[in-house]
Each structure stands twice: as structure tokens, then as C-alpha cells.
Design an enzyme around this catalytic site. Structure first.
Site, PDB file in Angstrom:
ATOM      1  N   CYS A 171       2.373   1.013  -1.242  1.00 14.68           N
ATOM      2  CA  CYS A 171       1.030   1.062  -1.824  1.00 14.68           C
ATOM      3  C   CYS A 171       0.302  -0.230  -1.473  1.00 14.68           C
ATOM      4  CB  CYS A 171       1.145   1.221  -3.345  1.00 14.68           C
ATOM      5  SG  CYS A 171      -0.392   1.631  -4.157  1.00 14.68           S
ATOM      6  N   GLU A 205       4.352   4.257   4.232  1.00 12.89           N
ATOM      7  CA  GLU A 205       4.806   5.498   3.619  1.00 12.89           C
ATOM      8  C   GLU A 205       3.815   6.622   3.909  1.00 12.89           C
ATOM      9  OE1 GLU A 205       5.279   6.796  -0.962  1.00 12.89           O
ATOM     10  OE2 GLU A 205       6.664   5.224  -0.305  1.00 12.89           O
TER      11      GLU A 205
END
Length: 313
Positions: A171, A205
Site C-alpha cells: 500500500c 501487489e
């Protein structure tokens, strides 16, 4: 806004129970529950719902200590806290210092409250259909601008401690008051600097948001074309060599070079097709971007560090 999705905030996936909860959550989170935040010298409008606990949810203004990330409802209490709080940096270890720019590494398990507060704060500016967060499996890298008052948080990224897919970033967020200052590319480059120190290629990711794809493609393009422009043209540059030198996974290199029409499939393998005039044209128009200076990074991969005993020593 310089925001990418992924990581500590997980959706329901294929689990029908979680999917049902997610649908309910989506209804709840259509409406913002915090109007704005006051943090340090900045007053910033919140963009999205974040699951702050009652009674901190449903307020017009939430006051945030920029050093501890403690959140408060009352302006008077916030002022008293700021007047007495001795903390001037994030917890964890400072791993990067370049001029007034500093980065701290935090273990989500060791600094759980700070990292949970960071996730709650970040969620105000991240558009996720999310259900829960768990900070223990992650490390957090907090980017700060440092002055005589202390280390002011600019943004952060998180990274799984163990990733079977070699994800080097989960993130990422640059807070709104510091956006358009080049920190997004700096944060991305720092994630790759850590991967190179670990001796492995990494990748963010997946799936990336649309904005995430744009940000990463811009970074990959800059790094690869800058590197290729230093080659003398007689060298046989292979994808695996580019991956080793940049820390970028081969599939991300291939997709980026394909988008630039700089890759060919020859004798059963991908070959980089370098057009010198294209590199020169790119170099002439490319804006200077802020990247991590690896000489300012004081960091040893965790796998190479002495193991702590059960007492944490």
C-alpha cells in the site's frame, strides 16, 4: 491524487461470507464519516470513509498528532497534547536521510498502535471497498520532511514481511498536502532499492488501480530508458540483466518495453530493440524526477540480521 491501492486493506475475494459483509460495508461507507483533519499546520478535507471507532466517527473535524498519529475530537485537547507531547519522530529505525528527507522503518507487530493509526488515517484518502486491516504481517516505511520542529509525515508505503510473489510494496500513499511534490516516484524507487539490497527483483501487489498502473509505468519507463541510454549499443542487453540492475521483475520490464515498441521475440526469447534516436528524444523531454539515492540508505535485509531471542534482544 498520488494514491495507489493494495495491501493492508483486504476485500472479500471469493469468500461468500466476506462478500456479503463487503456489500454491507459498501452501503455504510458511501458517506464520509470524517469531514476534515487537522494535522500539524495543515487542514485537509477527507475524501473517503475510514472505520475510526466511536466516538471519533461522524465528526466534522478530527485532530491528529503528526508525530504519534493519536487522533482527538476536541481542539482544546489537541492543543494541550501538542504543547506537552515529547515525541518528534515516528517510532522505529531511521534508515534513510538525504538533506531534510528522512525515512523510518516500523515493524507492524512491534509498533502496532502507530501502524493501525496510520492505516486509519490513510484510509481517509484511499478508495477501497474494505473490511479489516492487520498490521502484524507488514513493515511500514514512513517518509518525513525534517525541520527544527521534528519529522513531519509526508507519506508511507507498506510491505509484507514474507511474500511468496516477491511483492515489494503493498500500500502506498502521499498525503494530500504533500502531493505534486514528486514523493510518489521517490517512494516507488525506495521500494526497489530495498529489493536490490535483498538481491531479488520485486513488484507491487496486484491488481494495481488505474492510477497505480500509470504511476508505475511512468517509473519503469524512466528507469529503463535512463539505463538503456547509458549502453554503448554494442552490448547484448538481456531482460534478466535489466532486472538485476533495476530490481524490476522481468514481466514488468517486458510489458513496459512492449508498450514502447522496444521488444522483439527472436529465436524463442525476448530481445530488447534499442532505438538510439528514441532514447535521445526521451532524454531531451524527460522532466527531472526525485528518486531514492541508494548511498543515503542505511539498511540491511532482515534475513541477514542476527536473530532476536525470545526476549526480543
Amino acid at each position: 491524487p498520488a494514491v495507489l491501492t493494495g495491501g493492508n486493506w483486504h476485500g472479500g475475494g471469493n469468500n461468500p461470507d466476506l462478500a456479503e459483509l463487503e456489500a454491507e460495508h459498501h452501503e455504510i461507507t458511501k458517506v464520509k464519516n470524517v469531514g476534515e483533519i487537522v494535522m500539524g499546520r495543515h487542514r485537509v478535507e477527507a475524501w473517503y470513509y475510514s472505520p475510526f471507532p466511536a466516538p471519533y466517527s461522524g465528526v466534522d473535524t478530527l485532530y491528529i498528532c503528526e508525530y504519534t498519529l493519536k487522533y482527538m475530537r476536541k481542539a482544546g485537547y489537541y492543543r494541550r497534547h501538542c504543547g506537552t507531547c515529547p515525541v518528534r519522530t515516528p517510532p522505529g529505525d531511521e534508515i534513510y536521510r538525504e538533506g531534510n528527507l528522512s525515512v523510518y522503518e516500523l515493524d507492524g507487530k512491534e509498533h502496532r498502535v502507530y501502524c493501525q493509526n496510520l492505516c486509519l488515517l490513510a484510509k481517509l484518502f484511499l478508495d477501497h471497498k474494505t473490511l479489516y486491516y492487520d498490521v502484524d504481517p507488514f513493515r511500514f516505511y514512513v517518509i518525513c520532511e525534517v525541520d527544527e520542529q521534528g519529522a513531519h509525515i509526508v507519506g508511507y508505503f507498506s510491505k509484507e514481511k514474507v511474500s511468496a510473489e516477491d511483492y515489494n510494496l503493498a500500500c502506498i500513499l502521499t498525503f494530500p498536502q504533500y502531493q505534486k511534490c514528486g514523493y510518489g516516484k521517490f517512494i516507488i524507487s525506495l521500494s526497489y532499492a530495498l529489493s536490490k539490497r535483498e538481491g531479488r527483483a520485486g513488484s507491487p501487489e496486484k491488481p494495481l488501480s488505474d492510477l497505480g498502473k500509470i504511476s508505475y509505468r511512468s517509473y519503469w519507463t524512466h528507469v529503463l530508458l535512463t539505463l538503456l541510454s547509458t549502453q554503448d549499443g554494442t552490448e547484448n542487453v538481456q531482460i534478466k540483466d535489466l532486472s538485476r540492475m533495476t530490481g524490476i521483475k522481468t514481466e514488468d520490464i517486458i510489458s513496459t518495453l512492449q508498450s514502447l515498441n522496444m521488444i522483439r521475440f527472436w529465436k524463442g526469447q525476448h530481445v530488447v530493440f534499442v532505438m538510439q534516436d528514441f532514447l535521445e528524444k526521451y532524454a531531451a523531454q524527460e522532466k527531472r524526477i526525485r528518486l531514492c539515492d541508494e548511498g543515503c540508505l542505511s539498511w540491511v535485509p532482515h534475513a541477514e540480521r542476527p536473530r532476536k531471542d525470545k526476549s526480543g534482544r
